[in-house]
Design a protein around this motif. Structure first.
Motif, PDB file in Angstrom:
ATOM      1  N   ILE A 136       4.862  -1.136   4.375  1.00 26.33           N
ATOM      2  CA  ILE A 136       4.350  -2.071   3.369  1.00 26.33           C
ATOM      3  C   ILE A 136       5.130  -1.943   2.066  1.00 26.33           C
ATOM      4  O   ILE A 136       5.441  -2.946   1.406  1.00 26.33           O
ATOM      5  CB  ILE A 136       2.841  -1.846   3.158  1.00 26.33           C
ATOM      6  CG1 ILE A 136       2.103  -2.246   4.439  1.00 26.33           C
ATOM      7  CG2 ILE A 136       2.326  -2.624   1.958  1.00 26.33           C
ATOM      8  CD1 ILE A 136       0.629  -1.963   4.432  1.00 26.33           C
ATOM      9  N   ASP A 137       5.503  -0.707   1.702  1.00 26.23           N
ATOM     10  CA  ASP A 137       6.329  -0.526   0.505  1.00 26.23           C
ATOM     11  C   ASP A 137       7.682  -1.211   0.675  1.00 26.23           C
ATOM     12  O   ASP A 137       8.163  -1.902  -0.227  1.00 26.23           O
ATOM     13  CB  ASP A 137       6.540   0.970   0.228  1.00 26.23           C
ATOM     14  CG  ASP A 137       5.441   1.554  -0.642  1.00 26.23           C
ATOM     15  OD1 ASP A 137       4.495   0.825  -0.968  1.00 26.23           O
ATOM     16  OD2 ASP A 137       5.533   2.749  -0.980  1.00 26.23           O
ATOM     17  N   LEU A 138       8.333  -0.991   1.817  1.00 25.83           N
ATOM     18  CA  LEU A 138       9.645  -1.578   2.061  1.00 25.83           C
ATOM     19  C   LEU A 138       9.556  -3.105   2.040  1.00 25.83           C
ATOM     20  O   LEU A 138      10.381  -3.785   1.415  1.00 25.83           O
ATOM     21  CB  LEU A 138      10.206  -1.099   3.400  1.00 25.83           C
ATOM     22  CG  LEU A 138      11.537  -1.714   3.850  1.00 25.83           C
ATOM     23  CD1 LEU A 138      12.617  -1.505   2.799  1.00 25.83           C
ATOM     24  CD2 LEU A 138      11.977  -1.126   5.193  1.00 25.83           C
ATOM     25  N   SER A 139       8.554  -3.647   2.690  1.00 24.54           N
ATOM     26  CA  SER A 139       8.395  -5.094   2.732  1.00 24.54           C
ATOM     27  C   SER A 139       8.113  -5.671   1.345  1.00 24.54           C
ATOM     28  O   SER A 139       8.580  -6.760   1.011  1.00 24.54           O
ATOM     29  CB  SER A 139       7.251  -5.460   3.684  1.00 24.54           C
ATOM     30  OG  SER A 139       7.011  -6.842   3.680  1.00 24.54           O
ATOM     31  N   GLY A 140       7.377  -4.915   0.513  1.00 26.70           N
ATOM     32  CA  GLY A 140       7.004  -5.410  -0.805  1.00 26.70           C
ATOM     33  C   GLY A 140       7.977  -5.058  -1.908  1.00 26.70           C
ATOM     34  O   GLY A 140       7.741  -5.381  -3.078  1.00 26.70           O
ATOM     35  N   GLY A 141       9.063  -4.348  -1.554  1.00 26.91           N
ATOM     36  CA  GLY A 141      10.079  -4.003  -2.544  1.00 26.91           C
ATOM     37  C   GLY A 141       9.676  -2.872  -3.475  1.00 26.91           C
ATOM     38  O   GLY A 141      10.276  -2.705  -4.548  1.00 26.91           O
ATOM     39  N   ARG A 142       8.682  -2.061  -3.076  1.00 28.52           N
ATOM     40  CA  ARG A 142       8.253  -0.938  -3.905  1.00 28.52           C
ATOM     41  C   ARG A 142       8.999   0.328  -3.524  1.00 28.52           C
ATOM     42  O   ARG A 142       9.433   0.495  -2.376  1.00 28.52           O
ATOM     43  CB  ARG A 142       6.740  -0.738  -3.758  1.00 28.52           C
ATOM     44  CG  ARG A 142       5.915  -1.896  -4.311  1.00 28.52           C
ATOM     45  CD  ARG A 142       4.428  -1.577  -4.278  1.00 28.52           C
ATOM     46  NE  ARG A 142       3.909  -1.531  -2.919  1.00 28.52           N
ATOM     47  CZ  ARG A 142       3.408  -2.586  -2.280  1.00 28.52           C
ATOM     48  NH1 ARG A 142       3.396  -3.768  -2.874  1.00 28.52           N
ATOM     49  NH2 ARG A 142       2.928  -2.471  -1.056  1.00 28.52           N
ATOM     50  N   ASP A 143       9.129   1.261  -4.469  1.00 24.01           N
ATOM     51  CA  ASP A 143       9.802   2.551  -4.254  1.00 24.01           C
ATOM     52  C   ASP A 143      11.162   2.331  -3.590  1.00 24.01           C
ATOM     53  O   ASP A 143      11.512   2.971  -2.594  1.00 24.01           O
ATOM     54  CB  ASP A 143       8.918   3.465  -3.395  1.00 24.01           C
ATOM     55  CG  ASP A 143       9.380   4.918  -3.417  1.00 24.01           C
ATOM     56  OD1 ASP A 143      10.222   5.273  -4.291  1.00 24.01           O
ATOM     57  OD2 ASP A 143       8.929   5.708  -2.575  1.00 24.01           O
TER      58      ASP A 143
END
Length: 554
Positions: free
Chosen positions: A389-396
């Motif tokens: 979910i982080d990768l998909s949302g551009g987080r971290d």
């Protein structure tokens, strides 16, 4: 009550000698020696062949430890009641209607064996009736009669057919609660474990009414990791004991018993292969690899170079660990146990979400030189801290590689997976993913090269190089899994003389790399206790000095 009697009763209560309860679950691949271990555990002391030192002039501390164990064994051994998973499956088979069993045997292509098996099942039904009337004890019913009847079935249908049949019975029972129904029914997974546990409770209740209230039970064998967890959670006195041998020895034993190569291959595919967590059936199949990883104690059951095994070596190990179960701290750990415990502890640092592996490197005198675990290089983010979910949302963003963020095929796969992972996220769980698994799906290959992590052994070797440690020529490598081809070459090059391992790595490292040339390392299958069992077995409940002082008081 005299003070000595009072203290004696307190010590007995503390160590459980007045009300002892031990349950051992055996696990291991077919042919490794679980049945041999079960036979030893269920024998009287006079029938157990030992080679533990029992003389008066021991030449080493190792022999002195053996002497202590032998002395304790001679005074305290009690045979274990044997519960066979296959015998209890036979019991469940006897509770099915004969006509339905006949149809099932036809589906399994062993219809010609039905009549002889049905006669045996009728004998079991009669024994069950006698037990219900109180004319047959639970221990005799479960540990003797059922075992004999199951062995009769094995003799009549042949070893290979018996193994295939009972693998199917076990899978069906976990699916549906019936050994002849393969339908998946919610809530039935632990039915086999519950069936075994019911037998444990019946035997336990009977033993409590006897003068010797101790109950010792061995379960042969546990072949699913969730069933192992079931017993580990239910009983503080439960130990999962893995019996292992080199794969060539195991296959040789099976061949001598009449198994063909195709028979062995079929068994291995059932017991020891990668399970797809996306498939429901993965949870009901046998998974010996996962059971080995959960084991508390490891018993080595190798064959000698002449192809003959030494049962007394296995008996020595069994007697030692049972004595420690009865009397924690009776002796101290071996050098190999101490070092493997360090490797086992090191693996908990691993951020791998697939399998944690630990390694420890020592000099020839077991002095630690480096430890390692499988993980990403220093400065990168381990897999268990990254998220779909982080990768998909551009987080971290820094936690992910340029490839993961920019390759169209990979980005598309992540995007298609987000909805599935969302429900996990909503439950408060993290949503890590295995890069290697995703990448292999894209390439349609099963390649180990694309893992993000260094292997545990590789990591340990690099620590020595990175921080300027001393050489390890002639040293030892302890690893919770035998080294792969790449790590095996590194160990060979660095001059390691002994590799002590727990779980064989699937590959050709042993036969192709390590068993070659003039500087071959010695491969040693680990025997000992690790993890929480290491502390449970080797930590005295009270300091021995205090115990002796209390017992000497008048």
């Amino acid at each position: 009550m005299a003070i000595m009697d009072y203290v004696q009763s307190a010590i007995s209560k503390l160590y459980g000698t007045d009300d002892d309860f031990i349950v051992i679950g055996l696990t291991g691949r077919t042919g490794s020696g679980c049945s041999t271990a079960a036979k030893i555990l269920s024998s009287d002391s006079s029938d157990i062949s030992l080679s533990l030192y029992d003389g008066v002039r021991p030449g080493s501390n190792s022999l002195r430890k053996q002497r202590v164990v032998h002395h304790f064994f001679s005074k305290n051994w009690k045979r274990f009641a044997l519960l066979q998973a296959r015998s209890l499956l036979t019991l469940s088979l006897s509770e099915c209607e004969s006509e339905k069993v006949k149809v099932f045997f036809d589906e399994q292509r062993i219809a010609d064996k039905f009549e002889v098996v049905d006669r045996i099942l009728n004998a079991i039904r009669n024994d069950a009736l006698l037990r219900s009337r109180g004319e047959l004890s639970s221990k005799q019913f479960y540990s003797e009669n059922l075992v004999k009847h199951s062995e009769d079935i094995k003799v009549n249908i042949g070893d290979a057919s018996f193994v295939r049949l009972y693998q199917t019975l076990g899978v069906n029972y976990r699916r549906s609660g019936s050994p002849i129904d393969s339908t998946i029914v919610d809530g039935q997974f632990f039915q086999l474990a519950e069936l075994i546990n019911e037998a444990v409770k019946h035997i336990r209740d009977e033993d409590k009414k006897t003068d010797d209230a101790r109950t010792y039970i061995v379960i042969d064998a546990i072949r699913n990791p969730l069933e192992a967890i079931f017993f580990q959670e239910k009983y503080s006195s439960f130990y999962l004991v893995a019996v292992s041998c080199e794969d060539a020895s195991r296959k040789s034993r099976l061949c001598k018993l009449g198994y063909s190569e195709s028979d062995i291959s079929a068994i291995d595919n059932q017991e020891y292969k990668s399970k797809d967590i996306d498939r429901d059936e993965s949870y009901v199949l046998q998974d010996i690899e996962a059971c080995l990883q959960r084991a508390d104690i490891y018993l080595s059951n190798p064959e000698l170079k002449d192809g003959v095994s030494k049962p007394d070596d296995l008996a020595n190990q069994i007697v030692t660990f049972v004595s420690l179960m009865q009397r924690p701290g009776l002796v101290t750990p071996t050098n190999m146990e101490r070092c493997m415990q360090i490797a086992h502890t090191a693996k908990l640092n691993s951020g791998c979400i697939s399998r944690q592996v630990g390694a420890a490197i020592t000099d020839e005198n077991f002095s630690i030189r480096a430890i390692g675990w499988n993980d990403v290089p220093s400065g990168q983010v381990p897999c268990n801290l990254r998220s779909v979910i982080d990768l998909s949302g551009g987080r971290d963003s820094i936690a992910y590689s340029n490839y993961e963020k920019n390759d169209s095929s990979f980005v598309s796969m992540i995007a298609s997976s987000v909805d599935e992972y969302r429900s996990i996220d909503e439950g408060g769980r993290w949503t890590p993913y295995c890069f290697k698994g995703f990448y292999n799906k894209i390439t349609r290959k099963e390649n180990q090269v694309h893992t993000r992590s260094l292997h545990a052994e590789e990591n340990a070797f690099l620590q020595i190089s990175k921080y300027g440690g001393v050489g390890i020529v002639g040293g030892k490598l302890f690893t919770t899994a035998s080294p792969c081809e790449l790590c095996a070459k590194k160990a060979y090059q660095m001059g390691v003389k002994q590799i002590i391992y727990i779980d064989p790595y699937p590959g050709i490292a042993m036969n192709h790399i390590l068993d070659c040339g003039t500087n071959k390392p010695e491969m040693i299958l680990f025997s000992g206790a690790i993890g929480s069992a290491f502390h449970r077995l080797y930590t005295p409940k009270v300091p021995y000095k205090d115990e002796i002082r209390a017992l000497l008081r008048v």
